[in-house]
Design an enzyme around this catalytic site. Structure first.
Site, short mmCIF file in Angstrom:
data_model
loop_
_atom_site.label_atom_id
_atom_site.label_comp_id
_atom_site.label_asym_id
_atom_site.label_seq_id
_atom_site.Cartn_x
_atom_site.Cartn_y
_atom_site.Cartn_z
N ASP A 31 0.84 -1.19 0.00
CA ASP A 31 0.00 0.00 0.00
C ASP A 31 0.88 1.24 0.00
O ASP A 31 2.09 1.19 0.23
CB ASP A 31 -0.93 0.00 1.22
CG ASP A 31 -2.25 0.70 0.92
OD1 ASP A 31 -2.32 1.41 -0.11
OD2 ASP A 31 -3.20 0.56 1.71
N LYS A 32 0.27 2.40 -0.21
CA LYS A 32 1.03 3.64 -0.43
C LYS A 32 1.86 4.06 0.77
O LYS A 32 2.87 4.75 0.61
CB LYS A 32 0.09 4.77 -0.83
CG LYS A 32 -0.96 5.12 0.24
CD LYS A 32 -1.88 6.21 -0.25
CE LYS A 32 -2.92 6.56 0.80
NZ LYS A 32 -3.84 7.61 0.34
N THR A 72 3.89 5.30 -12.29
CA THR A 72 3.60 6.46 -11.44
C THR A 72 4.13 7.72 -12.11
O THR A 72 5.26 7.73 -12.61
CB THR A 72 4.26 6.30 -10.06
OG1 THR A 72 3.86 5.06 -9.49
CG2 THR A 72 3.88 7.44 -9.13
N THR A 73 3.33 8.78 -12.14
CA THR A 73 3.78 10.05 -12.70
C THR A 73 3.95 11.07 -11.58
O THR A 73 3.57 10.84 -10.44
CB THR A 73 2.78 10.56 -13.75
OG1 THR A 73 1.49 10.71 -13.16
CG2 THR A 73 2.67 9.60 -14.92
N ASN A 98 2.16 6.25 -19.80
CA ASN A 98 0.90 5.56 -20.07
C ASN A 98 1.24 4.22 -20.69
O ASN A 98 1.97 4.16 -21.68
CB ASN A 98 0.05 6.41 -21.02
CG ASN A 98 -1.39 5.93 -21.10
OD1 ASN A 98 -1.64 4.75 -21.27
ND2 ASN A 98 -2.32 6.85 -20.99
N HIS A 131 -9.20 13.81 -16.79
CA HIS A 131 -9.05 12.63 -15.95
C HIS A 131 -10.04 12.68 -14.78
O HIS A 131 -10.64 13.70 -14.51
CB HIS A 131 -7.62 12.51 -15.41
CG HIS A 131 -6.66 11.95 -16.40
ND1 HIS A 131 -5.99 12.74 -17.30
CD2 HIS A 131 -6.27 10.68 -16.67
CE1 HIS A 131 -5.20 11.98 -18.07
NE2 HIS A 131 -5.36 10.73 -17.69
N LYS A 135 -7.06 11.94 -9.65
CA LYS A 135 -5.71 12.07 -10.20
C LYS A 135 -5.02 13.27 -9.56
O LYS A 135 -5.54 14.38 -9.56
CB LYS A 135 -5.76 12.23 -11.72
CG LYS A 135 -4.37 12.26 -12.34
CD LYS A 135 -4.41 12.06 -13.84
CE LYS A 135 -3.01 12.06 -14.45
NZ LYS A 135 -2.15 10.98 -13.89
N THR A 142 0.86 11.59 -19.51
CA THR A 142 0.57 11.31 -20.92
C THR A 142 0.54 12.61 -21.73
O THR A 142 1.09 12.68 -22.83
CB THR A 142 -0.78 10.59 -21.04
OG1 THR A 142 -0.72 9.37 -20.31
CG2 THR A 142 -1.13 10.29 -22.49
#
Length: 232
Positions: A31-32, A72-73, A98, A131, A135, A142
């Site tokens: 998890d994060k 991940t961006t 992406n 999005h 987000k 992208t």
């Protein structure tokens, strides 16, 4: 393969479903908020976490000699550091803004169109991305990749969120509930408009591409992208 999912949000859960359908085992779910975990029994890791966790996750994979696919961006100010670390550790790494197979074809179409439009006068360039409201980063990774493809093939120098000028591509970023991802590139003149657009209907395309990338990377060493995976 035994896969570690680094990030177990909506994308992580969709990747899990696709990976299991393709015969893989999800051996670890992180998890994060988890920063320590055991990668010793993992064949490949897929990172769809959050910007603040991505560098730690990718570094952990290099240290454990586990190939890692990252989607991940929002962390790319550290990209060159990660590339150098991958080479130092003789690791295996793919980053893509992406992973959708269709979007990666769209990236190539975008570059081709930009090259065709570059000699023509009278056209302005603008981009829009839409999005879901969850987000965190804007514009999307992208959209940035699309803008970079245009910059490589035209006289544009940069991109900017919302406002542009003669040398800058404006990117409009909208957040609308339950929109997986829509990206539009618009060339506009007094006489006509030329528009290319990619609309994702769900997360399945992103998840499939990430799993395909993980399958491709599992026996390789080095830094790669989706162009390598797809042979483009």
């Amino acid at each position: 393969m035994k896969i570690a999912l680094l990030g177990y949000g909506k994308m992580g859960k969709t990747i899990e479903k696709i990976a299991v359908q393709r015969g893989h085992i999800i051996a670890l779910k992180v998890d994060k908020d988890d920063t320590t975990y055991d990668l010793s029994d993992i064949d490949v890791a897929i990172d769809f976490s959050i910007p603040s966790a991505a560098v730690n996750n990718i570094t952990n994979c290099f240290n454990a000699r586990v190939p890692v696919v990252s989607g991940t961006t929002g962390w790319l100010e550290y990209y060159e550091m990660i590339v150098n670390l991958c080479k130092e550790k003789k690791g295996s790494f793919i980053y893509a803004s992406n992973y959708s197979l269709g979007v990666n074809l769209f990236f190539e179409l975008n570059k081709k169109l930009a090259k065709m439009m570059a000699p023509l006068d009278g056209y302005t360039i603008a981009m829009e991305e839409i999005h879901h409201t969850e987000k965190l980063d804007a514009p999307s990774g992208t959209a940035i990749t699309l803008a970079e493809g245009i910059i490589e093939n035209t006289d544009k120098k940069n991109w900017k969120l919302e406002q542009g000028d003669q040398n800058t591509i404006p990117i409009s970023a909208k957040r609308i509930d339950k929109v997986p991802g829509t990206h539009t590139v618009l060339y506009s003149s007094e006489v006509d408009d030329i528009e290319i657009k990619h609309t994702a209907h769900n997360r399945n395309g992103f998840a499939l591409g990430a799993v395909v990338a993980a399958e491709w990377l599992s026996d390789k060493t080095g830094v790669f992208g989706m162009k390598d995976v797809l042979g483009l």
